[in-house]
Motif scaffolding. Structure first.
Motif, PDB file in Angstrom:
ATOM      1  N   GLN A 701       0.855  -1.192   0.000  1.00  0.00           N
ATOM      2  CA  GLN A 701       0.000   0.000   0.000  1.00  0.00           C
ATOM      3  C   GLN A 701       0.896   1.248   0.000  1.00  0.00           C
ATOM      4  OE1 GLN A 701      -2.553  -0.289   3.401  1.00  0.00           O
ATOM      5  NE2 GLN A 701      -3.915  -1.792   2.421  1.00  0.00           N
ATOM      6  N   GLN A 704      -0.620   8.169   1.085  1.00  0.00           N
ATOM      7  CA  GLN A 704      -1.057   9.340   0.324  1.00  0.00           C
ATOM      8  C   GLN A 704      -0.894  10.611   1.174  1.00  0.00           C
ATOM      9  OE1 GLN A 704      -2.013   9.058  -2.944  1.00  0.00           O
ATOM     10  NE2 GLN A 704      -1.551   6.826  -2.733  1.00  0.00           N
ATOM     11  N   PRO A 706      -2.221  14.921   1.417  1.00  0.00           N
ATOM     12  CA  PRO A 706      -3.302  15.807   0.946  1.00  0.00           C
ATOM     13  C   PRO A 706      -2.877  16.557  -0.312  1.00  0.00           C
ATOM     14  CG  PRO A 706      -2.990  16.040   3.318  1.00  0.00           C
ATOM     15  CD  PRO A 706      -1.860  15.224   2.832  1.00  0.00           C
ATOM     16  N   LEU A 708      -2.256  15.178  -3.178  1.00  0.00           N
ATOM     17  CA  LEU A 708      -1.455  14.353  -4.088  1.00  0.00           C
ATOM     18  C   LEU A 708      -2.102  12.969  -4.270  1.00  0.00           C
ATOM     19  CD1 LEU A 708       2.168  15.072  -2.785  1.00  0.00           C
ATOM     20  CD2 LEU A 708       1.071  16.043  -4.812  1.00  0.00           C
ATOM     21  N   GLU A 709      -1.911  12.416  -5.452  1.00  0.00           N
ATOM     22  CA  GLU A 709      -2.337  11.021  -5.715  1.00  0.00           C
ATOM     23  C   GLU A 709      -1.110  10.271  -6.235  1.00  0.00           C
ATOM     24  OE1 GLU A 709      -5.391   8.408  -8.477  1.00  0.00           O
ATOM     25  OE2 GLU A 709      -5.647  10.576  -8.337  1.00  0.00           O
ATOM     26  N   ILE A 710      -0.625   9.326  -5.459  1.00  0.00           N
ATOM     27  CA  ILE A 710       0.620   8.614  -5.778  1.00  0.00           C
ATOM     28  C   ILE A 710       0.290   7.141  -6.078  1.00  0.00           C
ATOM     29  CG2 ILE A 710       2.920   7.986  -4.961  1.00  0.00           C
ATOM     30  CD1 ILE A 710       2.730  10.330  -3.031  1.00  0.00           C
ATOM     31  N   SER A 711       0.830   6.623  -7.147  1.00  0.00           N
ATOM     32  CA  SER A 711       0.670   5.203  -7.506  1.00  0.00           C
ATOM     33  C   SER A 711       1.968   4.712  -8.140  1.00  0.00           C
ATOM     34  CB  SER A 711      -0.505   5.003  -8.470  1.00  0.00           C
ATOM     35  OG  SER A 711      -0.258   5.660  -9.702  1.00  0.00           O
ATOM     36  N   LYS A 729       6.031   7.442   4.651  1.00  0.00           N
ATOM     37  CA  LYS A 729       5.327   8.581   5.265  1.00  0.00           C
ATOM     38  C   LYS A 729       6.212   9.123   6.370  1.00  0.00           C
ATOM     39  CE  LYS A 729       0.901   9.979   7.182  1.00  0.00           C
ATOM     40  NZ  LYS A 729      -0.490   9.561   7.553  1.00  0.00           N
TER      41      LYS A 729
END
Length: 745
Positions: A701, A704, A706, A708-711, A729
């Motif tokens: 997993q 994430q 705020p 931002l969208e991380i993949s 994190k």
């Protein structure tokens, strides 16, 4: 062709004798139903002229009672003394002989008996068939079982290798033992008078002949066994250095009968009897003079050693002449007879015991020395026969001792008589079973093929035999009913006629079965397909090589197989697996440290299979000799040798034929391909495991933040890759991004 004719002639002659013996035995079984049997022996009560003379036994004493026989049912026990038989004193041999000739089955005999406590009783006994006795029944069944074991094994071995001296000796030994055990039940009934009136001292002429034949058969088995021990697995050097040794072995047992000519001499007229010792002494002097003349040119030792017949004849003549001279000095006829009988019995019993023990020791020592001095592949052949021989002989001697001690000292028997019969036969059967185990365990003489053949054509010929004997039995029964024929000789003749017709039919069936089911040309391609199927599914290299080695040993019937593989780390050929090396010398100690250089001249030949070259470094030459290498088969992948197979000699000592060479080349290619494919499968498995490890390192997993969208995605170009990423994190508003790449992978 000449060898086949010789083999068939020997088989035909010996089996004809065996059939005659079996037919005679069957005829005696039929005759027992009419003659009657008392089921005990007793010591002879001496006639009047022997009164007051010393004897070695208590006259008239019951010496043996058979289990389940009429005597046991009537209450006779060992130690009872017979005083009269149907009113006839046991010392009246003439009247007892006439009475014995008149007795038939179901007749009743009345004995006056003195028990051990001194009381006299009257015992009534009804004659019956010996086959109703438990002891005779068990003895017959167990003796036939041992006879069949000897006969089957001896025939299989001789049919496979008729040109081999060992096979011929083992066959003759097996047939002698077979004959001995077939007629073994006769010992209890026909060897001595057993109808209840005569004592063993009143033997008839046919009983004397049977006694002589059984004794000779027993000695023949002993001598042949010693002979086999001296040539198995290889002819011992002592036979080469002493060519007359076998003559000594075969002639020495004749000394057993040295005491009986004195009995014959006493039956001569008085004038001839007085002159006989002088003639014997003259013969002794002539034989001594002959040996003395021979010794002048060759020396005494050589003259005596090379003339066993003359030396043994001189010994026998000296004993006979000395005893006759002593007997002639005794004035009383009764005393002379007593001395002669005592000397004959003691000489026979003592010589029999000494020869039995001596020959047994010689056989065991010869097998043990062969075991110690044989090569690697030969020791395994000797181990089990040696073990079986020692167990069998020691067991029989121990059992005979346990049976004799109670009779000598009056103890209670340790074993019931019937149980002793079974145990004794079980010990005897250890000898053929031990040879059979050696043959089956080490696949000697292609025994697996022989057994398959035997089973197949035995089933087919058994069906023919059933039909034939049913027809013959029906016609024979009709002949007996209509013509009232009950002759023993007609029974024997009918049996021989049956065999004469049946044997050619069975031989024809055997040839058809051999041609139809056991073609050698079809075995090798099938064996190659089997090897390919076996190696396809194996995922372990040692297991793969072990399967290949075992398969080659089984198919080609070689003594051993060792597979060497190339060690990439050491750049040498190292032993990987072995099959057939002797189990007493640990293969690990034999192969430990054994290495062949990658450029060894051992594999210099470009052939697919070849003999070891003669010019090798000393260490490699010694290794090849220890392994018993007869053929080398390289395993190549392209031009590179990845290993080789070392094969021992074939068990038949024959050369490898072109078909077998072609099979070995294909087997080596199959093995090399299997090793390569196994490496590919193992490499693929390792890559898959590495991929799974890498996937476990990637984040499951991604955290994430705020706004931002991380993949992330991981797609290696091959099974595994050098790329790596992870997201950490650090705080509620901070993330750590890690990306790695390994170049040059």
């Amino acid at each position: 062709m000449a060898e086949a004719q010789r083999r068939n002639t020997i088989l035909a002659v010996t089996y004809s004798l065996l059939v005659v013996t079996t037919s005679w035995m069957a005829a005696r079984f039929v005759a027992w139903q009419h003659e009657g049997w008392a089921g005990f022996y007793y010591a002879p009560a001496m006639p009047e002229e022997f009164k007051g003379k010393t004897v070695l036994f208590k006259p008239g004493t019951v010496s043996s009672v058979f289990s389940g026989g009429p005597a046991e049912a009537a209450g006779l026990v060992v130690g009872d003394v017979l005083l009269t038989v149907n009113g006839v004193p046991t010392s009246d041999w003439g009247r007892l002989a006439k009475l014995d000739d008149q007795l038939r089955i179901h007749d009743e005999i009345t004995y006056q008996v003195q028990r051990k406590n001194g009381l006299r009783e009257v015992v009534r006994l009804q004659l019956s068939s010996p086959l109703r006795s438990r002891q005779i029944e068990v003895s017959t069944i167990t003796s036939l079982a041992v006879a069949v074991a000897f006969c089957v094994l001896g025939t299989i071995v001789y049919r496979r290798k008729p040109e081999d001296e060992r096979a011929l000796i083992f066959y003759l030994l097996s047939l002698a033992a077979t004959t001995l055990f077939i007629v073994r039940p006769l010992v209890y009934v026909d060897e001595f008078p057993s109808r209840g009136a005569r004592s063993p001292a009143q033997m008839t002429w046919h009983q004397v002949v049977l006694y002589f034949v059984l004794t000779v058969l027993g000695y023949l088995v002993q001598v042949l066994f010693v002979h086999l021990a001296l040539v198995f697995p290889q002819r011992r050097r002592i036979l080469e250095n002493n060519p007359q040794l076998l003559r000594w072995l075969y002639l020495t047992p004749l000394l057993t009968f040295v005491g009986f000519p004195t009995l014959v001499t006493l039956s001569l007229p008085p004038r001839v009897l007085r002159a006989a010792p002088f003639g014997f002494w003259l013969l002794v002097l002539m034989m001594v003079a002959y040996l003395a003349r021979c010794s002048t040119s060759a020396g005494w030792k050589r003259a005596l050693r090379t003339r066993p017949g003359t030396v043994l004849g001189l010994v026998a003549l000296l004993v006979i002449t000395s005893m006759d001279s002593v007997v002639m000095l005794v004035p009383s006829e009764a005393t002379r007879q007593t001395i002669a009988w005592a000397f004959g019995g003691i000489a026979f019993g003592l010589t029999y015991l000494v020869l039995f023990v001596t020959y047994s020791i010689i056989a065991c020592v010869a097998l043990y020395r062969s075991y110690r001095e044989s090569g690697i592949e030969e020791r395994k052949q000797v181990r089990w026969p040696l073990w079986g021989t020692i167990v069998s002989l020691s067991g029989v001697l121990l059992l005979k001792g346990l049976k004799a001690l109670p009779d000598w000292f009056g103890f209670q028997r340790f074993l019931p008589i019937v149980a002793a019969e079974v145990v004794e036969k079980a010990f005897y059967i250890f000898i053929p079973l031990s040879f059979a185990f050696a043959i089956l365990k080490y696949r000697l003489m292609e025994i697996d093929v022989v057994i398959r053949k035997t089973v197949t054509y035995s089933i087919v010929s058994g069906c023919v035999a059933a039909v034939y004997f049913a027809l013959a039995g029906g016609l024979g029964g009709l002949l007996i009913i209509r013509a009232d024929v009950h002759s023993t000789w007609i029974t024997v003749g009918a049996t021989l006629a049956t065999v004469a017709v049946f044997v050619p039919v069975r031989r024809r069936i055997q040839n058809i079965v051999d041609k139809r089911f056991f073609r050698r040309k079809e075995d090798l391609p099938h064996a190659l397909r089997t090897l390919h199927a076996k190696t396809t599914e194996i995922t372990d290299l040692p297991a793969l090589l072990n399967v290949v080695a075992e398969h080659l040993v089984q198919v080609l019937k070689v003594r051993n197989a060792v597979i060497f593989r190339k060690s990439l780390r050491e750049q040498t050929f190292v032993p990987a697996v072995e099959v057939g090396l002797h189990d007493r010398i640990e293969p690990t100690s034999l192969l430990k440290g054994l290495r062949f250089a990658s450029n060894t001249p051992l594999l210099a030949s470009a052939g697919v299979a070849f003999r070891p070259p003669s010019h090798l470094p000393d260490a490699e030459q010694l290794a090849v000799r220890q392994l018993g290498t007869a053929l080398l088969v390289p395993m190549r992948r392209g031009e590179e040798a990845i290993g080789f197979i070392s094969l021992g000699r074939k068990l038949s000592d024959q050369d490898f034929d072109p078909d077998e060479m072609e099979f070995l080349a294909a087997a080596a290619d199959t093995t090399a391909s299997a090793i390569y494919n196994l490496g590919l499968r193992k490499q693929a498995q390792e890559y898959q495991e590495a991929r799974e490890i890498q996937e476990r390192l990637l984040p499951k997993q991604i955290p994430q933040a705020p706004g931002l969208e991380i993949s992330g995605s991981w797609r290696p170009a091959r099974v595994v890759g050098g790329d790596y990423f992870d997201v950490f994190k650090l705080s509620d508003s901070k993330l750590g991004l890690c990306i790695g790449d390994v170049s040059g992978k």
